[in-house]
Design an enzyme around this catalytic site. Sequence first.
Site, mmCIF file in Angstrom:
data_model
loop_
_atom_site.group_PDB
_atom_site.id
_atom_site.type_symbol
_atom_site.label_atom_id
_atom_site.label_comp_id
_atom_site.label_asym_id
_atom_site.label_seq_id
_atom_site.Cartn_x
_atom_site.Cartn_y
_atom_site.Cartn_z
ATOM 1 C CG ASP A 1 -1.772 1.222 1.328
ATOM 2 O OD1 ASP A 1 -2.365 1.599 0.298
ATOM 3 O OD2 ASP A 1 -1.843 1.816 2.419
ATOM 4 C CG ASP B 1 -0.388 5.978 -2.144
ATOM 5 O OD1 ASP B 1 -0.981 5.073 -2.757
ATOM 6 O OD2 ASP B 1 -0.974 6.875 -1.501
HETATM 7 C C1 IPM Z 1 -5.466 1.306 -1.701
HETATM 8 C C2 IPM Z 1 -6.165 2.106 -0.649
HETATM 9 C C3 IPM Z 1 -6.897 1.162 0.306
HETATM 10 C C4 IPM Z 1 -5.855 0.246 0.929
HETATM 11 C C5 IPM Z 1 -7.746 1.855 1.377
HETATM 12 C C6 IPM Z 1 -8.757 2.786 0.780
HETATM 13 C C7 IPM Z 1 -8.402 0.862 2.291
HETATM 14 O O1 IPM Z 1 -5.256 2.917 0.027
HETATM 15 O O2 IPM Z 1 -6.148 0.569 -2.445
HETATM 16 O O3 IPM Z 1 -4.250 1.419 -1.835
HETATM 17 O O4 IPM Z 1 -5.233 0.613 1.919
HETATM 18 O O5 IPM Z 1 -5.682 -0.856 0.426
HETATM 19 MG MG MG Z 2 -3.329 2.912 -0.834
#
Ligand code: IPM
Ligand code: MG
Length: 362
Positions: A251, A255
């Site tokens: 996660d 990003d």
């Molecule tokens: C992602 C998002 C989700 C995650 C959230 C919205 C629960 O950040 O798809 O990366 O953490 O998996």
């Molecule tokens: Mg995420």
Amino acid sequence: MPPTMAPDADKPRIAVLAGDGIGPEIVAAARLLLDALGGFEYEDVLIGGASIDAGGEALTADALAACRGADAVLLGAVGGPKWDSTDPDAPRPEQGLLGLRKGLGLYANLRPVKPIPALLDASPLRRSRIEGTDLLVVRELTGGIYFGRKERDAGTAVDECVYTSAEVERIATIAFAAAERRGRGGHGRVTSVDKANVLETSRLWREVVGDVGRRFPQVELEHLLVDNAAMQIVAEPTRFDVIVTENMFGDILSDEAAMITGSLGMLPSASLGDSGPGVFEPVHGSAPDIAGEGVANPLATFLSAAMMLRHGLGDGDGADRIEHAVGAALGAGLRTADLFTGAAGERRADTEAMTAAVIAAL
Ligand code: IPM
Ligand code: MG
């Protein structure tokens, strides 16, 4: 007389989960794009805050069943300040997304990071550093700390992190197979990211990934600690091919890696299981600060629709057409607000203008 088929019985059925914030806008744009390709049927399904507002639950059993019965699921985003709460008993939009992933058995989350040439100067990282980046984050999606036991009382909170060797083995197999298929540098390479110097789950992870690696002798394997990996992703992104990692690390790192493409608004994803429909969604969130303004970048959703065609509906040509059209619209200088740098040749575009440009370039 030949038997007649039910009308459109052969058209792929897509469950459309718009969700919250900018979700409805970007998903509506993706639908226009899919309509331009033609041949799809849609079913609208509630998820997230929208579903909480309608009935108190972020994902109902009926909604999950509708997704299970579709050929693929296209999702916008969930969440927003309206439903933010630290009360452990309050329903949360994110529970809908996690319930969907778990309910459909989607343990493999693929997040490709490959900057589009027209955006090489839109990244906060220098062009010379990111040019040539072509990496794939393979994130484990249904285990780890996201799904462990949670507890809360007065002054204590617990989030348990559990992994079984079977869970690690299946995601590692996906990663090695992807590296083999991509064949970068002639052989492909898997970077397994963990925190094996601290976490027991990571030590199991490292062992099992090593075992799976022996079944793919032609694919190179390296292990990186997650803090080091976070640094190397910005220091030298071109060194990576396939990154495989557990749920939470994936996660966070995805990003971070998204910024190589210029904006979080560019990164698509596919969530897949062993059978049944996959979920295809942009990596970004619901962006409540710009919701309803018509300025959201729809491209991560378009690229997710392309992944849906390729991985979910067996239409590699349609996927190629979408990806090519996105590149063409950007190549022509169109930029949503998140991508606009003010450089010569750039033209500001809202969601509608960007969508029209991509459709025109199909
Ligand atoms: C992602 C998002 C989700 C995650 C959230 C919205 C629960 O950040 O798809 O990366 O953490 O998996
Ligand atoms: Mg995420």
